[in-house]
Design a protein around this motif. Structure first.
Motif, PDB file in Angstrom:
ATOM      1  N   ARG A  27      99.980 124.452  57.806  1.00  0.00           N
ATOM      2  CA  ARG A  27      98.742 124.840  57.104  1.00  0.00           C
ATOM      3  C   ARG A  27      97.623 123.882  57.515  1.00  0.00           C
ATOM      4  NH1 ARG A  27      99.375 124.014  51.047  1.00  0.00           N
ATOM      5  NH2 ARG A  27     101.302 122.822  51.354  1.00  0.00           N
ATOM      6  N   ARG A  28      96.442 124.426  57.768  1.00  0.00           N
ATOM      7  CA  ARG A  28      95.293 123.549  58.048  1.00  0.00           C
ATOM      8  C   ARG A  28      94.836 122.922  56.725  1.00  0.00           C
ATOM      9  NH1 ARG A  28      90.946 122.948  61.752  1.00  0.00           N
ATOM     10  NH2 ARG A  28      91.579 124.711  63.070  1.00  0.00           N
ATOM     11  N   LEU A  29      94.701 121.603  56.716  1.00  0.00           N
ATOM     12  CA  LEU A  29      94.315 120.859  55.513  1.00  0.00           C
ATOM     13  C   LEU A  29      93.021 120.092  55.772  1.00  0.00           C
ATOM     14  CD1 LEU A  29      97.843 119.321  54.910  1.00  0.00           C
ATOM     15  CD2 LEU A  29      96.870 121.221  53.602  1.00  0.00           C
ATOM     16  N   ALA A  30      92.417 119.614  54.693  1.00  0.00           N
ATOM     17  CA  ALA A  30      91.303 118.660  54.813  1.00  0.00           C
ATOM     18  C   ALA A  30      91.955 117.283  54.887  1.00  0.00           C
ATOM     19  CB  ALA A  30      90.380 118.774  53.611  1.00  0.00           C
ATOM     20  N   MET A  31      91.967 116.683  56.069  1.00  0.00           N
ATOM     21  CA  MET A  31      92.730 115.458  56.266  1.00  0.00           C
ATOM     22  C   MET A  31      92.078 114.247  55.607  1.00  0.00           C
ATOM     23  SD  MET A  31      95.330 116.610  57.752  1.00  0.00           S
ATOM     24  CE  MET A  31      96.256 115.193  58.352  1.00  0.00           C
TER      25      MET A  31
ATOM     26  N   VAL B  24     109.574 129.808  66.261  1.00  0.00           N
ATOM     27  CA  VAL B  24     108.537 130.305  67.189  1.00  0.00           C
ATOM     28  C   VAL B  24     108.392 131.823  67.085  1.00  0.00           C
ATOM     29  CG1 VAL B  24     107.976 130.542  69.639  1.00  0.00           C
ATOM     30  CG2 VAL B  24     108.882 128.389  68.780  1.00  0.00           C
ATOM     31  N   ASP B  25     109.467 132.516  66.749  1.00  0.00           N
ATOM     32  CA  ASP B  25     109.414 133.984  66.689  1.00  0.00           C
ATOM     33  C   ASP B  25     108.662 134.470  65.455  1.00  0.00           C
ATOM     34  OD1 ASP B  25     112.711 133.835  68.044  1.00  0.00           O
ATOM     35  OD2 ASP B  25     110.816 134.255  69.104  1.00  0.00           O
ATOM     36  N   GLU B  26     108.308 133.513  64.559  1.00  0.00           N
ATOM     37  CA  GLU B  26     107.504 133.871  63.384  1.00  0.00           C
ATOM     38  C   GLU B  26     106.039 133.461  63.549  1.00  0.00           C
ATOM     39  OE1 GLU B  26     110.963 133.173  59.937  1.00  0.00           O
ATOM     40  OE2 GLU B  26     109.232 131.825  60.093  1.00  0.00           O
ATOM     41  N   TYR B  27     105.711 132.829  64.677  1.00  0.00           N
ATOM     42  CA  TYR B  27     104.343 132.324  64.857  1.00  0.00           C
ATOM     43  C   TYR B  27     103.389 133.490  65.103  1.00  0.00           C
ATOM     44  CZ  TYR B  27     106.188 127.527  65.650  1.00  0.00           C
ATOM     45  OH  TYR B  27     106.822 126.327  65.535  1.00  0.00           O
ATOM     46  N   PRO B  28     102.105 133.303  64.778  1.00  0.00           N
ATOM     47  CA  PRO B  28     101.127 134.370  65.003  1.00  0.00           C
ATOM     48  C   PRO B  28     100.617 134.435  66.435  1.00  0.00           C
ATOM     49  CG  PRO B  28     100.054 132.503  63.970  1.00  0.00           C
ATOM     50  CD  PRO B  28     101.496 132.132  64.102  1.00  0.00           C
TER      51      PRO B  28
ATOM     52  N   ARG C 240     101.239 114.435  71.917  1.00  0.00           N
ATOM     53  CA  ARG C 240     101.284 115.672  71.129  1.00  0.00           C
ATOM     54  C   ARG C 240      99.995 116.459  71.297  1.00  0.00           C
ATOM     55  NH1 ARG C 240     102.140 114.299  65.151  1.00  0.00           N
ATOM     56  NH2 ARG C 240     100.488 112.811  65.626  1.00  0.00           N
ATOM     57  N   GLU C 241     100.055 117.754  70.995  1.00  0.00           N
ATOM     58  CA  GLU C 241      98.860 118.606  70.955  1.00  0.00           C
ATOM     59  C   GLU C 241      98.826 119.367  69.627  1.00  0.00           C
ATOM     60  OE1 GLU C 241      98.958 117.248  74.740  1.00  0.00           O
ATOM     61  OE2 GLU C 241     100.567 118.555  74.091  1.00  0.00           O
ATOM     62  N   LEU C 242      97.628 119.754  69.245  1.00  0.00           N
ATOM     63  CA  LEU C 242      97.428 120.543  68.029  1.00  0.00           C
ATOM     64  C   LEU C 242      96.563 121.736  68.397  1.00  0.00           C
ATOM     65  CD1 LEU C 242      98.125 120.233  64.967  1.00  0.00           C
ATOM     66  CD2 LEU C 242      95.848 119.248  64.686  1.00  0.00           C
ATOM     67  N   TYR C 243      97.086 122.963  68.084  1.00  0.00           N
ATOM     68  CA  TYR C 243      96.351 124.185  68.441  1.00  0.00           C
ATOM     69  C   TYR C 243      95.894 124.914  67.190  1.00  0.00           C
ATOM     70  CZ  TYR C 243      98.530 123.692  73.085  1.00  0.00           C
ATOM     71  OH  TYR C 243      98.927 123.229  74.322  1.00  0.00           O
ATOM     72  N   ASP C 244      94.735 125.577  67.269  1.00  0.00           N
ATOM     73  CA  ASP C 244      94.266 126.432  66.177  1.00  0.00           C
ATOM     74  C   ASP C 244      94.970 127.787  66.308  1.00  0.00           C
ATOM     75  OD1 ASP C 244      90.948 127.437  64.975  1.00  0.00           O
ATOM     76  OD2 ASP C 244      92.982 127.932  64.304  1.00  0.00           O
ATOM     77  N   ALA C 245      95.698 128.190  65.275  1.00  0.00           N
ATOM     78  CA  ALA C 245      96.430 129.471  65.314  1.00  0.00           C
ATOM     79  C   ALA C 245      95.734 130.522  64.457  1.00  0.00           C
ATOM     80  CB  ALA C 245      97.877 129.265  64.840  1.00  0.00           C
ATOM     81  N   GLY C 246      94.515 130.197  63.948  1.00  0.00           N
ATOM     82  CA  GLY C 246      93.767 131.150  63.130  1.00  0.00           C
ATOM     83  C   GLY C 246      94.318 131.257  61.720  1.00  0.00           C
ATOM     84  N   ASP C 247      93.549 131.920  60.837  1.00  0.00           N
ATOM     85  CA  ASP C 247      93.957 132.150  59.439  1.00  0.00           C
ATOM     86  C   ASP C 247      94.415 130.882  58.722  1.00  0.00           C
ATOM     87  OD1 ASP C 247      93.472 134.891  59.661  1.00  0.00           O
ATOM     88  OD2 ASP C 247      95.423 135.218  60.623  1.00  0.00           O
TER      89      ASP C 247
END
Ligand SMILES: N#Cc1c(N)ncnc1-c1cnn(Cc2cccc(F)c2)c1
Length: 292
Positions: free
Chosen positions: A97-101, A76-80, A16-23
């Motif tokens: 959502r980015r969380l504090a893991m 995918v059509d709703e992604y930033p 798997r990969e994890l990307y930063d999508a901002g905001d």
């Protein structure tokens, strides 16, 4: 799996990969890569990423009355930004959502297997949880137990944690919530899978904390990559149980003479097809929905 036009992933796992999508958003992508015996194989399993993504999303929905989760969208059509509409991501990715893991791999076990059996054979306990005498590989446990581990960075391996160590890491209140909710998730998963002929033996879940300090279910949930799924009709304590999804591949690898220290071998088409079919069958049996 590098996708042209996307940034370098912030995390890149075996499959798997994890990307930063901002905001405060991330895009989690499940590839078709397959790992076995801790080795990533050179042959992809078509649709594996889509099946596991669909299954995880189904479980998040099933568990939404119990716990909040990190899912924002799977469309995918709703992604930033650069992620929007990318066909390589369609059906195999989730905007989260980015969380504090939470720095603990939260594992719950209803059966004794793998590293749990090894610990049990040394001191009659798993992660400090004492178990009755006379258990063996594959034994059903009297109760579902919480058997957390550290989050090691490869090549180090996750190490068992006692409950006291979890309390020291996250505090007694959050430790109690992690244990209670992780056990409840496995128990719910078992109630769904059992009547469908699948033993859900154990699972690993990941938690994060949002800006409000709320515990949020993250990562993937109750998939064959995060859990052990066994065909119930073949359950036989005293030996390693056949994996519902991986057994055709494991059997072929064992019979191929492959040295597990060597790079993984290419898979024959019939093993690829059988493995794909197992993943699709698991999805359809568990959800009652056709995989499209
Ligand atoms: N889920 C989630 C998550 C979140 N919602 N917020 C912040 N961090 C994470 C996060 C960090 N590592 N991982 C594991 C992971 C998952 C997918 C692919 C990978 F390569 C690695 C998850």
């Amino acid at each position: 799996m590098t996708i042209p036009g996307l940034p370098t992933p912030v995390h890149s796992g075996k499959v798997r990969e994890l990307y930063d999508a901002g905001d405060g958003l991330l895009v989690m992508v499940a590839s078709d890569r397959m790992s076995a015996f801790d080795v990533v194989l050179p042959t992809a399993i078509p649709d594996k990423g889509r099946v596991l993504t669909a299954l995880s999303l189904w479980w998040f929905d099933q568990l939404s009355d119990l716990v909040p989760n990190h899912v924002v969208s799977a469309d995918v059509d709703e992604y930033p930004g650069v992620f929007r509409g990318r066909d390589e991501l369609r059906g195999r990715s989730v905007l989260v959502r980015r969380l504090a893991m939470v720095p603990v791999e939260c594992v719950a076990r209803a059966y004794l297997s793998g590293s749990g059996t090894k610990q049990y054979r040394v001191d009659g306990a798993v992660c400090g949880v004492p178990l009755p005498a006379g258990l063996t590989e594959g034994s059903e446990l009297p109760d579902t137990i919480f058997t957390p581990t550290t989050k090691a960075t490869p090549p180090d391996h996750d190490a068992p944690m006692t409950y006291a160590e979890v309390e020291a890491a996250v505090g007694p209140e959050q430790a109690a919530e992690l244990r209670k909710l992780t056990i409840e998730i496995l128990d719910r998963g078992r109630r769904v899978c059992g009547p469908r002929g699948i033993i859900l033996a154990d699972t690993k879940v990941e938690w994060g904390v949002d800006a409000a300090g709320t515990l949020v279910l993250a990562d993937e949930v109750l998939t064959p990559d995060s859990s052990r799924f066994w065909p119930a009709e073949e359950w036989q304590p005293g030996r390693a149980q056949p994996s519902y999804d991986k057994q055709p591949l494991r059997d072929w690898l064992e019979s191929s003479g492959w040295d597990k220290k060597a790079p993984g071998p290419e898979l024959p088409p019939e093993i690829v097809a059988a493995t794909r079919e197992r993943y699709v069958a698991a999805y359809e049996r568990i959800t009652g929905e056709r995989f499209a």
